[in-house]
Design an enzyme around this catalytic site. Structure first.
Site, mmCIF file in Angstrom:
data_model
loop_
_atom_site.group_PDB
_atom_site.id
_atom_site.type_symbol
_atom_site.label_atom_id
_atom_site.label_comp_id
_atom_site.label_asym_id
_atom_site.label_seq_id
_atom_site.Cartn_x
_atom_site.Cartn_y
_atom_site.Cartn_z
ATOM 1 N N ILE A 1 1.115 -0.939 0.002
ATOM 2 C CA ILE A 1 0.164 -0.129 -0.121
ATOM 3 C C ILE A 1 1.201 1.222 0.170
ATOM 4 O O ILE A 1 0.813 2.591 -0.718
ATOM 5 C CB ILE A 1 -0.951 0.244 1.596
ATOM 6 C CG1 ILE A 1 -1.931 -1.484 1.233
ATOM 7 C CG2 ILE A 1 -2.091 1.583 1.391
ATOM 8 C CD1 ILE A 1 -2.474 -1.485 0.241
ATOM 9 N N SER B 1 -10.566 -0.712 4.635
ATOM 10 C CA SER B 1 -9.350 -1.567 3.993
ATOM 11 C C SER B 1 -10.179 -1.590 2.662
ATOM 12 O O SER B 1 -11.127 -0.845 2.306
ATOM 13 C CB SER B 1 -9.917 -3.366 5.102
ATOM 14 O OG SER B 1 -11.269 -3.418 4.645
ATOM 15 N N CYS B 2 -9.973 -2.695 1.857
ATOM 16 C CA CYS B 2 -9.841 -2.708 0.334
ATOM 17 C C CYS B 2 -11.791 -3.813 0.635
ATOM 18 O O CYS B 2 -12.756 -2.780 -0.490
ATOM 19 C CB CYS B 2 -8.754 -3.678 -0.064
ATOM 20 S SG CYS B 2 -8.639 -5.579 0.303
ATOM 21 N N ASN B 3 -12.012 -4.110 1.238
ATOM 22 C CA ASN B 3 -13.411 -4.578 1.172
ATOM 23 C C ASN B 3 -14.316 -3.674 1.892
ATOM 24 O O ASN B 3 -15.338 -3.449 1.140
ATOM 25 C CB ASN B 3 -13.887 -5.964 1.805
ATOM 26 C CG ASN B 3 -12.629 -7.110 1.231
ATOM 27 O OD1 ASN B 3 -13.357 -7.450 0.265
ATOM 28 N ND2 ASN B 3 -11.846 -7.878 1.500
ATOM 29 N N ARG C 1 -9.454 -12.910 -1.643
ATOM 30 C CA ARG C 1 -7.588 -13.457 -2.038
ATOM 31 C C ARG C 1 -7.199 -13.559 -0.805
ATOM 32 O O ARG C 1 -6.845 -12.929 0.436
ATOM 33 C CB ARG C 1 -6.786 -12.390 -2.690
ATOM 34 C CG ARG C 1 -6.531 -11.348 -1.818
ATOM 35 C CD ARG C 1 -5.389 -11.406 -1.758
ATOM 36 N NE ARG C 1 -4.694 -9.490 -1.011
ATOM 37 C CZ ARG C 1 -4.588 -9.250 0.663
ATOM 38 N NH1 ARG C 1 -5.928 -11.030 1.443
ATOM 39 N NH2 ARG C 1 -4.305 -8.688 1.214
ATOM 40 N N HIS D 1 -16.419 -7.843 8.379
ATOM 41 C CA HIS D 1 -16.728 -6.581 7.076
ATOM 42 C C HIS D 1 -17.634 -5.485 6.972
ATOM 43 O O HIS D 1 -17.849 -4.527 6.834
ATOM 44 C CB HIS D 1 -16.085 -7.675 6.161
ATOM 45 C CG HIS D 1 -15.160 -8.193 5.659
ATOM 46 N ND1 HIS D 1 -15.050 -9.182 6.185
ATOM 47 C CD2 HIS D 1 -14.184 -7.312 5.036
ATOM 48 C CE1 HIS D 1 -14.190 -10.106 5.938
ATOM 49 N NE2 HIS D 1 -13.148 -9.153 5.405
ATOM 50 N N GLY D 2 -19.332 -5.892 8.085
ATOM 51 C CA GLY D 2 -19.739 -5.540 8.386
ATOM 52 C C GLY D 2 -19.707 -4.690 9.092
ATOM 53 O O GLY D 2 -20.329 -3.586 9.051
ATOM 54 N N HIS E 1 -10.434 -9.767 -4.666
ATOM 55 C CA HIS E 1 -11.775 -10.492 -3.897
ATOM 56 C C HIS E 1 -12.989 -10.313 -4.597
ATOM 57 O O HIS E 1 -13.101 -9.553 -5.388
ATOM 58 C CB HIS E 1 -11.848 -9.824 -2.647
ATOM 59 C CG HIS E 1 -11.082 -9.258 -1.589
ATOM 60 N ND1 HIS E 1 -10.054 -10.391 -0.809
ATOM 61 C CD2 HIS E 1 -10.078 -7.638 -1.697
ATOM 62 C CE1 HIS E 1 -9.253 -9.260 -0.250
ATOM 63 N NE2 HIS E 1 -9.230 -8.367 -0.285
ATOM 64 N N GLN F 1 -7.762 -5.677 -4.022
ATOM 65 C CA GLN F 1 -7.536 -5.124 -3.013
ATOM 66 C C GLN F 1 -5.904 -4.938 -2.723
ATOM 67 O O GLN F 1 -5.903 -3.317 -2.147
ATOM 68 C CB GLN F 1 -6.711 -6.773 -2.439
ATOM 69 C CG GLN F 1 -5.411 -7.150 -2.498
ATOM 70 C CD GLN F 1 -5.711 -7.739 -3.558
ATOM 71 O OE1 GLN F 1 -6.418 -7.602 -4.187
ATOM 72 N NE2 GLN F 1 -4.443 -8.520 -3.788
HETATM 73 P P1 NAD Z 1 2.748 -4.587 3.538
HETATM 74 O O1 NAD Z 1 3.801 -5.959 4.508
HETATM 75 O O2 NAD Z 1 3.487 -4.709 2.511
HETATM 76 O O3 NAD Z 1 3.686 -3.404 3.952
HETATM 77 C C1 NAD Z 1 4.193 -2.686 5.429
HETATM 78 C C2 NAD Z 1 5.593 -1.850 4.954
HETATM 79 O O4 NAD Z 1 5.817 -1.472 6.263
HETATM 80 C C3 NAD Z 1 6.685 -3.058 4.562
HETATM 81 O O5 NAD Z 1 7.373 -2.421 4.202
HETATM 82 C C4 NAD Z 1 7.575 -2.823 6.167
HETATM 83 O O6 NAD Z 1 8.870 -3.864 6.201
HETATM 84 C C5 NAD Z 1 7.154 -2.212 6.757
HETATM 85 N N1 NAD Z 1 6.878 -1.568 8.516
HETATM 86 C C6 NAD Z 1 6.701 -2.483 9.320
HETATM 87 N N2 NAD Z 1 7.420 -2.325 10.294
HETATM 88 C C7 NAD Z 1 7.327 -0.818 9.828
HETATM 89 C C8 NAD Z 1 7.744 0.117 11.200
HETATM 90 N N3 NAD Z 1 7.955 -0.070 12.716
HETATM 91 N N4 NAD Z 1 8.443 1.248 10.867
HETATM 92 C C9 NAD Z 1 8.781 1.584 9.683
HETATM 93 N N5 NAD Z 1 8.193 0.576 8.419
HETATM 94 C C10 NAD Z 1 7.473 -0.805 9.240
HETATM 95 O O7 NAD Z 1 1.621 -4.405 4.221
HETATM 96 P P2 NAD Z 1 0.178 -3.429 3.482
HETATM 97 O O8 NAD Z 1 -0.563 -4.953 2.351
HETATM 98 O O9 NAD Z 1 1.194 -3.042 2.345
HETATM 99 O O10 NAD Z 1 -0.220 -3.514 5.044
HETATM 100 C C11 NAD Z 1 -0.151 -2.148 5.549
HETATM 101 C C12 NAD Z 1 -1.539 -1.765 5.835
HETATM 102 O O11 NAD Z 1 -2.913 -1.495 4.528
HETATM 103 C C13 NAD Z 1 -2.354 -2.762 6.326
HETATM 104 O O12 NAD Z 1 -3.023 -2.276 8.152
HETATM 105 C C14 NAD Z 1 -3.159 -3.091 5.823
HETATM 106 O O13 NAD Z 1 -4.196 -3.842 6.295
HETATM 107 C C15 NAD Z 1 -4.056 -2.329 4.855
HETATM 108 N N6 NAD Z 1 -4.409 -2.414 3.430
HETATM 109 C C16 NAD Z 1 -3.735 -3.709 3.162
HETATM 110 C C17 NAD Z 1 -4.299 -3.896 1.376
HETATM 111 C C18 NAD Z 1 -3.748 -5.596 0.745
HETATM 112 O O14 NAD Z 1 -4.208 -5.787 -0.127
HETATM 113 N N7 NAD Z 1 -2.672 -5.416 0.933
HETATM 114 C C19 NAD Z 1 -5.639 -3.354 1.395
HETATM 115 C C20 NAD Z 1 -6.009 -2.904 1.733
HETATM 116 C C21 NAD Z 1 -5.860 -2.030 2.955
#
Ligand code: NAD
Length: 343
Positions: free
Chosen positions: A14, A140-142, A169, A195-196, A221, A300
């Site tokens: 993200i 979140s994405c969903n 997914r 999610h709801g 998803h 997502q």
């Molecule tokens: P990710 O694991 O791909 O990326 C997280 C990054 O943060 C990694 O590069 C990690 O090294 C870094 N990190 C970890 N601890 C850290 C710290 N203390 N300080 C700085 N950097 C740190 O995760 P993501 O999928 O990008 O998810 C991030 C957020 O977005 C989460 O809250 C997730 O639920 C949300 N989200 C994810 C998705 C998805 O499908 N991936 C979709 C929507 C929302």
């Protein structure tokens, strides 16, 4: 007006997309991104010209790896007006006291709970409530996908009740830690799924219940959505209502899977083959006496990215009209790069 200075804390799935999306806007700029270690993702950020900030104890490691850090994460925060926390779910909560100490505005992602900010954001649903806020969570994405379609239909027809089943997914394409996989997992076995209630953190008046399973795919998803509305309408009316929302795409033309949506996004050269819109199967749209049914697909990795840009614009007071912010974000990201798939 000076550009809003944005820090991106966490540069994964993200974070890297949000950094690029902020960079594409003319009213905000990226101060820097944070990486904990000088790995390949840090090398990509360095290659793309982002200033990298890291924990004080790792400065030497970045120097040795040939990508010297511009400073510590705290220094990045001090130079910025707003931080977008993109760390893994749960880590953002631990970062909150640091943001409070620096006195910076903050946006978290859907992996954190609603209570972290007391306000959950979706541009189509509650942009105006975000204006001038210090703290927000982009759902979140969903939840973003559900809020977009529910809000659009609610404004036109009044939504009475929603029941949705989600096939999620199992992992993102680059997330090798969660694979290989060969199962369908109840997510969770206890009903309803979270999610709801999460949709209700944005749209508190909606009666919604959801159930979710995880399936062995990395690409998108799918939601099966059933809704009761207050006004009579036909399937054609509903298609028109959904088509009026710029971040919803009706799809068809023989597409019967998420893989084909991803293929279209690759073929038309969307950046990182990102689909920022909710994709609703036109053929699936069915109406029976104020009951609506349809399938929608959610990419997502991409769907929450424009929402983060709009949340920044509202919180920084850069635009008071949600529709104008959405239009500006869409234009800068390139949402118009799409083809008609409804013939
Ligand atoms: P990710 O694991 O791909 O990326 C997280 C990054 O943060 C990694 O590069 C990690 O090294 C870094 N990190 C970890 N601890 C850290 C710290 N203390 N300080 C700085 N950097 C740190 O995760 P993501 O999928 O990008 O998810 C991030 C957020 O977005 C989460 O809250 C997730 O639920 C949300 N989200 C994810 C998705 C998805 O499908 N991936 C979709 C929507 C929302």
């Amino acid at each position: 007006m000076a550009k809003a200075k944005i820090a991106v804390n966490g540069y994964g799935t993200i974070g890297k997309r949000i950094a690029d999306a902020v960079r594409a806007q003319d009213d905000m700029e990226v101060v820097g991104i944070s990486k904990t270690r000088p790995n390949y993702e840090a090398a990509v950020a360095h290659y793309l010209g982002y200033d990298i900030y890291c924990p004080a104890e790792n400065m030497e490691g970045f120097e040795k790896a040939g990508m010297p850090a511009a400073g510590t994460i705290e220094e990045m925060l001090e130079k910025s007006n707003l931080v977008v926390d993109c760390t893994p779910g749960g880590v953002g909560e631990k970062n909150k006291p640091i943001y409070m100490k620096v006195g910076i505005k903050a946006i978290w992602q859907g992996g954190e709970s609603h209570t972290i900010s007391g306000f959950s954001f979706n541009a189509a649903s509650n942009y105006e409530q975000a204006i001038g806020r210090d703290l927000a969570r982009v759902v979140s994405c969903n939840t973003t996908g559900l809020c977009r379609s529910i809000s659009t239909i609610d404004k036109a027809l009044g939504v009475n009740k929603v029941r949705a089943s989600l096939a999620r997914r199992a992992a993102d394409p680059s997330n090798i830690k969660k694979g290989p996989i060969n199962a369908i997992v109840l997510n969770p076995p206890k009903l309803p799924s979270h999610h709801g209630p999460d949709v209700r953190s944005v749209l508190p008046h909606i009666d919604i219940t959801t159930a979710a399973i995880k399936v062995p795919t990395t690409e998108m998803h799918i939601h099966t959505v059933n809704m009761q509305v207050n006004k009579d309408c036909t399937a054609e009316d509903l298609k028109e209502i959904l088509s009026s929302e710029s971040r919803i795409r009706l799809i068809g033309d023989g597409i019967t899977s998420t893989a084909e949506i991803m293929e279209v996004a690759r073929d038309i050269e969307r950046p990182r083959h990102d689909v920022w819109e909710v994709c609703i199967w036109s053929e699936s749209i069915t109406v029976q006496e104020k009951e609506l049914y349809f399938f929608q697909g959610i990419h997502q990795e991409a769907i929450t990215i424009p929402e983060n840009v709009d949340a920044i614009r509202a919180m920084m007071g850069l635009e008071s009209d949600g529709a104008k912010s959405v239009e500006k974000t869409n234009k800068a990201l390139g949402l118009s790069n799409w083809i008609n798939l409804t013939k």
